[in-house]
Design a protein around this motif. Structure first.
Motif, short mmCIF file in Angstrom:
data_model
loop_
_atom_site.label_atom_id
_atom_site.label_comp_id
_atom_site.label_asym_id
_atom_site.label_seq_id
_atom_site.Cartn_x
_atom_site.Cartn_y
_atom_site.Cartn_z
N ARG A 138 29.40 6.62 6.73
CA ARG A 138 29.22 5.68 7.74
C ARG A 138 27.73 5.13 7.43
O ARG A 138 27.54 3.89 8.09
CB ARG A 138 29.33 6.23 9.08
CG ARG A 138 29.17 5.39 10.27
CD ARG A 138 29.39 6.23 11.55
NE ARG A 138 28.56 7.51 11.40
CZ ARG A 138 27.16 7.45 11.75
NH1 ARG A 138 26.56 6.33 12.04
NH2 ARG A 138 26.58 8.62 11.69
N VAL A 173 32.09 12.39 14.39
CA VAL A 173 32.47 11.53 13.43
C VAL A 173 32.11 11.97 11.95
O VAL A 173 32.90 11.96 11.10
CB VAL A 173 32.24 9.98 13.73
CG1 VAL A 173 32.37 9.01 12.48
CG2 VAL A 173 32.47 9.67 14.99
N ASP A 174 30.82 12.47 12.06
CA ASP A 174 30.31 12.88 10.78
C ASP A 174 30.41 14.23 10.37
O ASP A 174 29.54 14.97 9.56
CB ASP A 174 28.75 12.37 10.73
CG ASP A 174 28.76 10.93 10.79
OD1 ASP A 174 29.55 10.15 10.40
OD2 ASP A 174 27.65 10.47 11.30
N ARG A 212 40.31 15.03 17.47
CA ARG A 212 39.19 15.20 16.46
C ARG A 212 38.91 14.35 15.56
O ARG A 212 38.58 14.45 14.48
CB ARG A 212 38.69 16.50 16.14
CG ARG A 212 38.36 17.45 17.36
CD ARG A 212 38.30 18.80 16.72
NE ARG A 212 37.81 19.66 17.73
CZ ARG A 212 38.83 20.49 18.61
NH1 ARG A 212 40.02 20.26 18.52
NH2 ARG A 212 38.41 21.25 19.62
N GLU A 213 39.71 13.09 15.47
CA GLU A 213 39.96 12.20 14.34
C GLU A 213 38.87 11.15 14.34
O GLU A 213 38.45 10.72 15.53
CB GLU A 213 41.23 11.41 14.77
CG GLU A 213 42.59 12.08 14.48
CD GLU A 213 43.85 11.33 14.81
OE1 GLU A 213 43.57 10.41 15.66
OE2 GLU A 213 45.01 11.76 14.79
N ARG A 214 38.25 11.10 13.40
CA ARG A 214 37.01 10.14 13.16
C ARG A 214 37.11 9.03 14.08
O ARG A 214 36.48 8.35 14.73
CB ARG A 214 36.87 9.63 11.80
CG ARG A 214 36.35 11.05 10.90
CD ARG A 214 35.46 10.33 9.58
NE ARG A 214 35.23 11.45 8.78
CZ ARG A 214 34.16 11.41 8.15
NH1 ARG A 214 33.33 10.31 7.82
NH2 ARG A 214 33.75 12.43 7.36
N GLU A 215 38.17 8.05 13.71
CA GLU A 215 38.37 6.92 14.40
C GLU A 215 38.33 6.82 16.01
O GLU A 215 37.67 6.00 16.65
CB GLU A 215 39.65 6.11 14.05
CG GLU A 215 39.83 4.64 14.64
CD GLU A 215 41.14 3.89 13.98
OE1 GLU A 215 41.56 2.90 14.63
OE2 GLU A 215 41.74 4.36 13.11
N CYS A 220 37.10 9.35 17.91
CA CYS A 220 35.63 9.80 18.32
C CYS A 220 34.73 8.55 18.31
O CYS A 220 33.82 8.46 19.22
CB CYS A 220 35.41 10.92 17.53
SG CYS A 220 36.32 12.46 17.52
N PHE A 221 34.71 7.89 17.28
CA PHE A 221 33.63 6.54 16.88
C PHE A 221 34.14 5.89 18.18
O PHE A 221 33.16 5.23 18.60
CB PHE A 221 33.92 6.07 15.67
CG PHE A 221 32.67 5.28 15.30
CD1 PHE A 221 31.38 5.54 15.61
CD2 PHE A 221 32.99 4.05 14.59
CE1 PHE A 221 30.40 4.81 15.45
CE2 PHE A 221 32.09 3.13 14.21
CZ PHE A 221 30.62 3.56 14.70
#
Length: 288
Positions: A77, A187-188, A257-260, A262-263
């Motif tokens: 990111r 996300v990270d 807890r999926e990146r998209e 959470c972001f």
């Protein structure tokens, strides 16, 4: 490359195209300003804090990118940030940050002595925060203090002092900051484990989602009790309910807890702050 040609890179450095960070700082600061003044604080202070918030957040981004440049290149990111890629040098980034901080300080000079003194504490916390990721398991708590320091400064500007009420508001807001920045850290998570950065998402481990929800709840309870004690009435209650509804929605975004997801939850957090701020403004308007 001349400064004129690099100007778009400087805008990228200060996240000109990503105002979410500024709004996350702005809403609690303005809410505190309204509470300190028991209503509209006047155009001068409103202008100082709106512009000052933008300037300090921008300066903070420049300092953060310098501090994190060796980590950012390993995170998907952040790998394209201008300091990380070398498009903007460390010296240039620090110069941009210093210039913006000096402009913000010039605004502070138009207030009073108490605000000027507290501004040095705020600056110190903002500078220290990026480096806490190396040794502190909960750097989001330090960010929470940094992102909440507009609250005591707002009281200092209006009242010439910082009463206990301001610190209670700061504490409540700190819970909110840790909540949304934990979503950001989720996300990270994989990248942070690999490069050794410490974050609240890693500290909370498998309890991260539950911790985020509890932190949101603590924020709304603290600010809710304060609003009730101040007699802000039904408009403020509606603002809190609107914030609570968004928190419930955020759970649906982060529980896997999926990146998209959470972001997205992090990016939309400024609407939580706006709902509470709107409740404060309307509460004082109705109360007269």
């Amino acid at each position: 490359m001349t400064a004129t040609l690099k100007f778009p890179l400087y805008l990228q450095l200060i996240r000109w195209d990503k105002p979410v960070g500024t709004l996350l700082l702005l809403w609690p600061t303005l809410a505190a300003l309204w509470i300190a003044a028991e209503g509209f604080p006047g155009w001068h202070l409103l202008g100082v804090y709106v512009l000052g918030t933008f300037l300090m957040r921008s300066a903070g981004c420049a300092v953060n990118d310098v501090a994190d440049r060796d980590f950012d290149r390993h995170v998907q990111r952040t790998a394209a940030r201008p300091v990380t890629t070398g498009a903007v040098s460390v010296r240039e980034a620090l110069a941009v940050g210093a210039a913006l901080a000096l402009l913000a300080f010039a605004l502070v000079l138009t207030t009073n002595t108490a605000t000027i003194l507290w501004s040095f504490v705020a600056l110190a916390v903002a500078i220290v925060y990026p480096f806490t990721k190396r040794f502190f398991s909960m750097p989001q708590a330090v960010l929470g203090v940094a992102f909440s320091f507009g609250i005591p400064m707002a009281f200092a500007s209006v009242q010439g002092q910082v009463p206990a009420l301001a610190w209670w508001l700061l504490l409540g807001n700190l819970f909110w900051v840790v909540a949304y920045d934990t979503e950001y850290a989720m996300v990270d998570r994989d990248d942070d484990i690999r490069i050794g950065i410490r974050t609240s998402a890693l500290t909370f481990g498998r309890f991260d989602v539950a911790a985020v929800m509890l932190l949101y709840g603590a924020y709304l309870v603290v600010w809710g009790v304060i609003g009730w004690q101040l007699g802000l009435g039904w408009p403020y209650a509606l603002g809190l309910l609107a914030a609570l509804a968004q928190v419930a929605w955020h759970y649906t975004l982060i529980h896997r807890r999926e990146r998209e997801g959470c972001f997205r939850a992090f990016r939309l957090n400024h609407w939580v702050g706006f709902a509470v701020f709107a409740g404060v403004v309307l509460g004082y308007a109705v109360r007269g």
